[in-house]
Design a protein around this motif. Structure first.
Motif, mmCIF file in Angstrom:
data_model
loop_
_atom_site.group_PDB
_atom_site.id
_atom_site.type_symbol
_atom_site.label_atom_id
_atom_site.label_comp_id
_atom_site.label_asym_id
_atom_site.label_seq_id
_atom_site.Cartn_x
_atom_site.Cartn_y
_atom_site.Cartn_z
ATOM 1 N N TYR A 9 -3.288 2.394 -4.087
ATOM 2 C CA TYR A 9 -3.384 1.302 -3.125
ATOM 3 C C TYR A 9 -3.524 1.724 -1.659
ATOM 4 N N TYR A 10 -3.050 2.901 -1.313
ATOM 5 C CA TYR A 10 -3.074 3.265 0.111
ATOM 6 C C TYR A 10 -4.512 3.408 0.610
ATOM 7 N N GLY A 11 -4.845 2.639 1.624
ATOM 8 C CA GLY A 11 -6.161 2.705 2.248
ATOM 9 C C GLY A 11 -7.272 2.037 1.474
ATOM 10 N N ILE A 12 -6.942 1.328 0.384
ATOM 11 C CA ILE A 12 -7.988 0.735 -0.443
ATOM 12 C C ILE A 12 -8.727 -0.382 0.293
ATOM 13 N N ASP A 13 -8.017 -1.075 1.215
ATOM 14 C CA ASP A 13 -8.650 -2.165 1.953
ATOM 15 C C ASP A 13 -9.653 -1.663 2.993
ATOM 16 N N GLU A 14 -9.630 -0.354 3.276
ATOM 17 C CA GLU A 14 -10.560 0.207 4.259
ATOM 18 C C GLU A 14 -11.814 0.783 3.615
ATOM 19 N N GLU A 15 -11.839 0.804 2.288
ATOM 20 C CA GLU A 15 -13.016 1.320 1.589
ATOM 21 C C GLU A 15 -14.146 0.284 1.643
ATOM 22 N N GLU A 16 -15.344 0.754 1.945
ATOM 23 C CA GLU A 16 -16.493 -0.145 2.033
ATOM 24 C C GLU A 16 -16.842 -0.705 0.663
ATOM 25 N N GLY A 17 -17.112 -2.006 0.613
ATOM 26 C CA GLY A 17 -17.522 -2.648 -0.633
ATOM 27 C C GLY A 17 -16.376 -3.146 -1.479
ATOM 28 N N THR A 19 -13.176 -5.583 -2.143
ATOM 29 C CA THR A 19 -12.524 -6.833 -1.743
ATOM 30 C C THR A 19 -11.120 -6.820 -2.330
ATOM 31 N N VAL A 20 -10.119 -6.812 -1.452
ATOM 32 C CA VAL A 20 -8.730 -6.686 -1.888
ATOM 33 C C VAL A 20 -7.966 -7.934 -1.471
ATOM 34 N N ILE A 21 -7.221 -8.527 -2.423
ATOM 35 C CA ILE A 21 -6.439 -9.717 -2.080
ATOM 36 C C ILE A 21 -5.317 -9.326 -1.128
ATOM 37 N N GLN A 22 -4.860 -10.294 -0.371
ATOM 38 C CA GLN A 22 -3.926 -10.063 0.720
ATOM 39 C C GLN A 22 -2.669 -9.319 0.279
ATOM 40 N N GLU A 23 -2.163 -9.651 -0.923
ATOM 41 C CA GLU A 23 -0.904 -9.061 -1.380
ATOM 42 C C GLU A 23 -0.972 -7.557 -1.542
ATOM 43 N N TYR A 24 -2.184 -6.992 -1.703
ATOM 44 C CA TYR A 24 -2.327 -5.556 -1.921
ATOM 45 C C TYR A 24 -2.979 -4.835 -0.749
ATOM 46 N N SER A 25 -3.253 -5.520 0.328
ATOM 47 C CA SER A 25 -3.940 -4.904 1.462
ATOM 48 C C SER A 25 -2.950 -4.466 2.533
ATOM 49 N N GLY A 26 -3.382 -3.525 3.357
ATOM 50 C CA GLY A 26 -2.565 -3.071 4.474
ATOM 51 C C GLY A 26 -1.332 -2.298 4.048
ATOM 52 N N ILE A 27 -0.552 -1.950 5.065
ATOM 53 C CA ILE A 27 0.647 -1.151 4.811
ATOM 54 C C ILE A 27 1.686 -1.940 4.021
ATOM 55 N N GLN A 28 1.749 -3.269 4.235
ATOM 56 C CA GLN A 28 2.708 -4.097 3.494
ATOM 57 C C GLN A 28 2.400 -4.100 2.001
ATOM 58 N N GLY A 29 1.112 -4.209 1.684
ATOM 59 C CA GLY A 29 0.721 -4.181 0.273
ATOM 60 C C GLY A 29 1.037 -2.847 -0.372
#
Length: 339
Positions: A9-17, A19-29
């Protein structure tokens, strides 16, 4: 499992292409995933350890290795599914995440199977470490890993040569197959007392075992002596088992000596730790004197001086002997314990 959550999960929201739901994005996710997977890891560790202890204690010497592995693997898998389900239910309620935990949810859940694959791969790593540790002994594998024994090192150690009494007669009575089982049972019982007295098993040679301690550990709580009596007590507790299965109760004799010697790593195709020095030879020769003096345990005076005996241990001086291959006599004592 904590590492898996970071990989996953770490950094997955920054990968191009992606789409990550809010609950798993960012440092909180990532922190949520870390807490969840770490909780799973803690519970799995407790349950897996309980299963391992149970099988080591009650089943390892009773069922074949194949059945042992199959049964343990099934238990691991069932408990893994149960623990995943429990943690997912808890985190669904806490964070209002819609995680499917219906009956049979794991069958088509790709994330679950990806996690299982990761766990299998990690288990191979742990298995290799465990095998290496069992092969070289506790603490020795780490020292070899860091190359401590690439060059000879001087160490002060205590050695015990432990040998089966009347082994030739017993072998003739039992035959080679049953005798082999007999030795296997004896060393299995020896291994149950070795960890309690912080000993290292240097090697097995036929019906003989060579044990070793760093000098201070061997002296602490009289470990080097008490191990022999703990082994004796273990055999007495299983006397009926040995008598019924083999018709004979094993008796061992032992010789103890300590001092400085050299330790180094030898071999290329097959590596092992080798000890070089007079301490080993003297220990072996002292053990050989047990039959001559009709005692079960002999110890050199040099080592005895560094031990502090209290009741019920008593030492008796037997005299000076000129051991084979030595030019000076060695004072030897026998040690007895009142159970």
């Amino acid at each position: 499992m904590g590492l898996f959550s970071i990989f996953r999960y770490y950094g997955i929201d920054e990968e191009e292409g992606f789409t990550v739901i809010q609950e798993y994005s960012g440092i909180q996710g990532t922190l949520r995933a870390l807490m969840g997977f770490t909780s799973i890891g803690v519970l799995l560790g407790i349950v897996y350890t309980t299963i391992d202890i149970f099988f080591d204690k009650y089943s390892s010497n009773r069922i074949s290795l194949v059945y042992n592995i199959i049964i343990q693997t099934l238990l691991y898998f069932i408990t893994t599914v149960i623990i995943f389900t429990i943690i997912m239910d808890i985190f669904s309620d806490i964070y209002n995440i819609n995680l499917n935990t219906d009956t049979g949810w794991w069958r088509k859940n790709k994330s679950f199977w990806a996690t299982i694959l990761y766990m299998v791969m990690v288990s191979f790593v742990f298995s290799f470490i465990k095998i290496a540790t069992e092969k070289f002994g506790r603490g020795v594998f780490i020292k070899m890993l860091f190359g401590k024994y690439k060059n000879p090192q001087e160490e002060k150690r205590i050695f015990m040569f432990l040998d089966l009494k009347d082994s030739t007669t017993i072998a003739e009575q039992l035959g080679h197959f049953k005798y082999s089982q007999f030795i296997q049972d004896c060393f299995y019982d020896l291994n149950t007392v070795v960890p309690k007295h912080e000993a290292e098993i240097y090697q097995y040679v036929g019906d003989e075992a060579v044990l070793s301690w760093p000098y201070k550990k061997g002296l602490a709580n009289n470990n080097c002596v008490n191990l022999f009596f703990s082994f004796q007590q273990r055999k007495q507790q299983k006397a009926d088992y040995y008598k019924e299965k083999y018709g004979v109760i094993p008796e061992f004799k032992a010789g103890l000596h300590g001092g400085k010697l050299m330790v180094t790593e030898v071999g290329v195709i097959k590596k092992e730790i080798a000890y070089h020095g007079d301490v080993i030879n003297t220990s072996a020769r002292i053990q050989a004197e047990c039959n001559n003096h009709k005692v079960k345990l002999l110890i050199s005076e040099d080592l005895l001086k560094d031990l502090s005996f209290t009741t019920p241990l008593t030492a008796t001086f037997l005299g000076s002997v000129l051991l084979k291959g030595k030019q000076q006599e060695v004072n030897i004592h026998t040690v007895q314990k009142v159970f």
